[in-house]
Design a protein around this motif. Structure first.
Motif, PDB file in Angstrom:
ATOM      1  N   ILE A  39       0.808  -1.361   0.045  1.00  0.00           N
ATOM      2  CA  ILE A  39       0.089  -0.073   0.123  1.00  0.00           C
ATOM      3  C   ILE A  39       1.068   1.390   0.014  1.00  0.00           C
ATOM      4  CG2 ILE A  39      -1.708   1.305   1.412  1.00  0.00           C
ATOM      5  CD1 ILE A  39      -2.889  -1.512   2.252  1.00  0.00           C
ATOM      6  N   ILE A  40       2.047   1.158   0.946  1.00  0.00           N
ATOM      7  CA  ILE A  40       2.601   2.468   1.018  1.00  0.00           C
ATOM      8  C   ILE A  40       3.629   2.461  -0.569  1.00  0.00           C
ATOM      9  CG2 ILE A  40       4.968   3.262   1.831  1.00  0.00           C
ATOM     10  CD1 ILE A  40       4.128   2.095   4.379  1.00  0.00           C
ATOM     11  N   ALA A  41       3.847   1.621  -1.056  1.00  0.00           N
ATOM     12  CA  ALA A  41       4.362   1.690  -2.332  1.00  0.00           C
ATOM     13  C   ALA A  41       3.367   2.015  -3.490  1.00  0.00           C
ATOM     14  CB  ALA A  41       5.193   0.100  -3.036  1.00  0.00           C
ATOM     15  N   SER A  42       2.285   1.604  -3.494  1.00  0.00           N
ATOM     16  CA  SER A  42       1.390   1.896  -4.511  1.00  0.00           C
ATOM     17  C   SER A  42       0.816   3.271  -4.297  1.00  0.00           C
ATOM     18  CB  SER A  42       0.144   0.925  -4.439  1.00  0.00           C
ATOM     19  OG  SER A  42      -0.585   1.308  -3.365  1.00  0.00           O
ATOM     20  N   ARG A  43       0.820   3.866  -3.278  1.00  0.00           N
ATOM     21  CA  ARG A  43       0.682   5.439  -3.070  1.00  0.00           C
ATOM     22  C   ARG A  43       1.799   6.361  -3.375  1.00  0.00           C
ATOM     23  NH1 ARG A  43      -3.532   5.499   2.118  1.00  0.00           N
ATOM     24  NH2 ARG A  43      -4.759   3.951   1.329  1.00  0.00           N
ATOM     25  N   GLY A  44       2.844   5.551  -3.506  1.00  0.00           N
ATOM     26  CA  GLY A  44       4.145   6.489  -3.542  1.00  0.00           C
ATOM     27  C   GLY A  44       4.602   7.400  -2.481  1.00  0.00           C
ATOM     28  N   LEU A  45       4.132   6.689  -1.260  1.00  0.00           N
ATOM     29  CA  LEU A  45       4.465   7.577  -0.025  1.00  0.00           C
ATOM     30  C   LEU A  45       5.834   7.320   0.274  1.00  0.00           C
ATOM     31  CD1 LEU A  45       1.558   6.189   2.143  1.00  0.00           C
ATOM     32  CD2 LEU A  45       1.933   8.424   0.994  1.00  0.00           C
ATOM     33  N   LYS A  46       6.310   8.801   0.728  1.00  0.00           N
ATOM     34  CA  LYS A  46       7.927   8.808   1.201  1.00  0.00           C
ATOM     35  C   LYS A  46       7.775   8.380   2.775  1.00  0.00           C
ATOM     36  CE  LYS A  46       9.643  10.755  -2.477  1.00  0.00           C
ATOM     37  NZ  LYS A  46      10.415   9.751  -3.427  1.00  0.00           N
ATOM     38  N   GLN A  47       8.748   7.995   3.196  1.00  0.00           N
ATOM     39  CA  GLN A  47       8.795   7.587   4.485  1.00  0.00           C
ATOM     40  C   GLN A  47       8.186   8.256   5.604  1.00  0.00           C
ATOM     41  OE1 GLN A  47      12.380   5.656   6.073  1.00  0.00           O
ATOM     42  NE2 GLN A  47      12.372   4.210   4.262  1.00  0.00           N
ATOM     43  N   LYS A  48       8.501   9.691   5.576  1.00  0.00           N
ATOM     44  CA  LYS A  48       7.725  10.688   6.191  1.00  0.00           C
ATOM     45  C   LYS A  48       6.503  10.747   6.231  1.00  0.00           C
ATOM     46  CE  LYS A  48       8.863  15.420   7.917  1.00  0.00           C
ATOM     47  NZ  LYS A  48       9.610  16.680   7.593  1.00  0.00           N
ATOM     48  N   ALA A  49       5.861  10.814   4.928  1.00  0.00           N
ATOM     49  CA  ALA A  49       4.311  10.777   4.786  1.00  0.00           C
ATOM     50  C   ALA A  49       3.707   9.539   5.484  1.00  0.00           C
ATOM     51  CB  ALA A  49       3.978  11.021   3.441  1.00  0.00           C
ATOM     52  N   ALA A  50       4.346   8.364   5.097  1.00  0.00           N
ATOM     53  CA  ALA A  50       3.880   7.327   5.665  1.00  0.00           C
ATOM     54  C   ALA A  50       3.784   7.300   7.129  1.00  0.00           C
ATOM     55  CB  ALA A  50       4.562   5.997   5.055  1.00  0.00           C
ATOM     56  N   ALA A  51       5.047   7.971   7.749  1.00  0.00           N
ATOM     57  CA  ALA A  51       5.033   7.690   9.255  1.00  0.00           C
ATOM     58  C   ALA A  51       3.876   8.481   9.778  1.00  0.00           C
ATOM     59  CB  ALA A  51       6.349   8.340   9.729  1.00  0.00           C
ATOM     60  N   LYS A  52       3.495   9.585   9.210  1.00  0.00           N
ATOM     61  CA  LYS A  52       2.344  10.537   9.490  1.00  0.00           C
ATOM     62  C   LYS A  52       1.109   9.843   9.685  1.00  0.00           C
ATOM     63  CE  LYS A  52       0.364  15.359   9.135  1.00  0.00           C
ATOM     64  NZ  LYS A  52       0.765  16.464   8.630  1.00  0.00           N
ATOM     65  N   ILE A  53       0.798   9.082   8.500  1.00  0.00           N
ATOM     66  CA  ILE A  53      -0.395   8.405   8.506  1.00  0.00           C
ATOM     67  C   ILE A  53      -0.392   7.282   9.311  1.00  0.00           C
ATOM     68  CG2 ILE A  53      -1.861   6.967   6.835  1.00  0.00           C
ATOM     69  CD1 ILE A  53      -0.675   8.426   4.576  1.00  0.00           C
ATOM     70  N   LEU A  54       0.565   6.609   9.509  1.00  0.00           N
ATOM     71  CA  LEU A  54       0.602   5.211  10.584  1.00  0.00           C
ATOM     72  C   LEU A  54       0.533   6.018  11.791  1.00  0.00           C
ATOM     73  CD1 LEU A  54       3.116   3.067   8.383  1.00  0.00           C
ATOM     74  CD2 LEU A  54       0.496   2.987   8.376  1.00  0.00           C
ATOM     75  N   ARG A  55       0.857   7.083  12.300  1.00  0.00           N
ATOM     76  CA  ARG A  55       1.127   7.454  13.603  1.00  0.00           C
ATOM     77  C   ARG A  55       2.298   6.983  14.214  1.00  0.00           C
ATOM     78  NH1 ARG A  55      -4.959   6.917  15.239  1.00  0.00           N
ATOM     79  NH2 ARG A  55      -5.994   7.855  13.269  1.00  0.00           N
ATOM     80  N   VAL A  56       3.399   6.775  13.536  1.00  0.00           N
ATOM     81  CA  VAL A  56       4.530   6.137  14.006  1.00  0.00           C
ATOM     82  C   VAL A  56       5.820   7.055  13.716  1.00  0.00           C
ATOM     83  CG1 VAL A  56       3.955   3.827  14.017  1.00  0.00           C
ATOM     84  CG2 VAL A  56       5.001   4.625  11.834  1.00  0.00           C
ATOM     85  N   SER A  57       7.290   6.744  14.026  1.00  0.00           N
ATOM     86  CA  SER A  57       8.217   7.784  13.630  1.00  0.00           C
ATOM     87  C   SER A  57       8.801   7.023  12.216  1.00  0.00           C
ATOM     88  CB  SER A  57       9.273   7.434  14.610  1.00  0.00           C
ATOM     89  OG  SER A  57       9.666   6.075  14.573  1.00  0.00           O
ATOM     90  N   GLN A  58       9.492   7.868  11.566  1.00  0.00           N
ATOM     91  CA  GLN A  58      10.185   7.673  10.217  1.00  0.00           C
ATOM     92  C   GLN A  58      11.006   6.460  10.435  1.00  0.00           C
ATOM     93  OE1 GLN A  58      13.681   8.383   9.340  1.00  0.00           O
ATOM     94  NE2 GLN A  58      13.075   7.107   7.737  1.00  0.00           N
ATOM     95  N   PRO A  59      11.876   6.365  11.359  1.00  0.00           N
ATOM     96  CA  PRO A  59      12.836   5.301  11.650  1.00  0.00           C
ATOM     97  C   PRO A  59      11.973   3.879  11.622  1.00  0.00           C
ATOM     98  CG  PRO A  59      13.695   6.929  13.012  1.00  0.00           C
ATOM     99  CD  PRO A  59      12.299   7.593  12.488  1.00  0.00           C
ATOM    100  N   SER A  62      11.105   2.896   8.457  1.00  0.00           N
ATOM    101  CA  SER A  62      12.176   2.332   7.751  1.00  0.00           C
ATOM    102  C   SER A  62      12.183   0.958   8.234  1.00  0.00           C
ATOM    103  CB  SER A  62      13.475   3.054   8.180  1.00  0.00           C
ATOM    104  OG  SER A  62      14.535   2.477   7.538  1.00  0.00           O
ATOM    105  N   ASP A  63      11.967   0.535   9.287  1.00  0.00           N
ATOM    106  CA  ASP A  63      12.160  -0.893   9.907  1.00  0.00           C
ATOM    107  C   ASP A  63      10.960  -1.719   9.299  1.00  0.00           C
ATOM    108  OD1 ASP A  63      14.243  -0.305  11.602  1.00  0.00           O
ATOM    109  OD2 ASP A  63      12.932   0.077  13.319  1.00  0.00           O
ATOM    110  N   LEU A  64      10.035  -1.029   8.845  1.00  0.00           N
ATOM    111  CA  LEU A  64       8.957  -1.739   8.289  1.00  0.00           C
ATOM    112  C   LEU A  64       9.344  -2.232   6.894  1.00  0.00           C
ATOM    113  CD1 LEU A  64       5.768  -2.408   8.518  1.00  0.00           C
ATOM    114  CD2 LEU A  64       5.394  -0.282   7.464  1.00  0.00           C
ATOM    115  N   LEU A  65       9.835  -1.075   6.128  1.00  0.00           N
ATOM    116  CA  LEU A  65      10.033  -1.277   4.726  1.00  0.00           C
ATOM    117  C   LEU A  65      11.095  -2.313   4.454  1.00  0.00           C
ATOM    118  CD1 LEU A  65       9.203   2.234   3.524  1.00  0.00           C
ATOM    119  CD2 LEU A  65       7.744   0.207   3.430  1.00  0.00           C
ATOM    120  N   ARG A  66      11.741  -2.465   5.636  1.00  0.00           N
ATOM    121  CA  ARG A  66      13.010  -3.115   5.464  1.00  0.00           C
ATOM    122  C   ARG A  66      12.872  -4.729   6.087  1.00  0.00           C
ATOM    123  NH1 ARG A  66      17.653  -1.988   8.738  1.00  0.00           N
ATOM    124  NH2 ARG A  66      16.090  -0.542  10.023  1.00  0.00           N
TER     125      ARG A  66
END
Length: 102
Positions: A39-59, A62-66
């Motif tokens: 979902i993150i990839a299909s929306r083209g979300l950058k980590q910072k934008a994804a973090a805001k939506i997910l209510r978590v930190s950018q790191p 990063s852990d999620l995407l790794r």
């Protein structure tokens, strides 16, 4: 040289030697994590934008995407999918073995 081929159990974690119960938990978490990543990839979300939506930190994103599956519970991944607008449903299938009660 003859290769020895061992058929898969259908669960890569079980094939790697995890106990049956732990392997099932890991497989469910892996499936959920892959869906969040898609979902993150299909929306083209950058980590910072994804973090805001997910209510978590950018790191944490990063852990999620790794694929750091060890850092995420099933509940946390379901929460993330919900925040991304996904609807999560669990399907349970009967096992191949029947249980016998004495």
């Amino acid at each position: 040289m003859k290769l020895k081929i061992t058929p898969s159990t259908g669960n890569v974690f079980r094939d790697l030697g995890f106990r049956r119960e732990e392997a099932e938990h890991l497989l469910v978490r892996a499936d959920l994590m892959i869906e969040v990543q898609k979902i993150i990839a299909s929306r083209g979300l950058k980590q910072k934008a994804a973090a805001k939506i997910l209510r978590v930190s950018q790191p944490r994103v990063s852990d999620l995407l790794r694929g750091r599956i060890d850092l995420f519970s099933t509940d946390a991944l379901i929460d993330m999918l919900t925040r991304l607008g996904a609807r999560v449903r669990l399907t349970v299938k009967s096992g191949r073995r029947s249980l016998k009660v004495a």
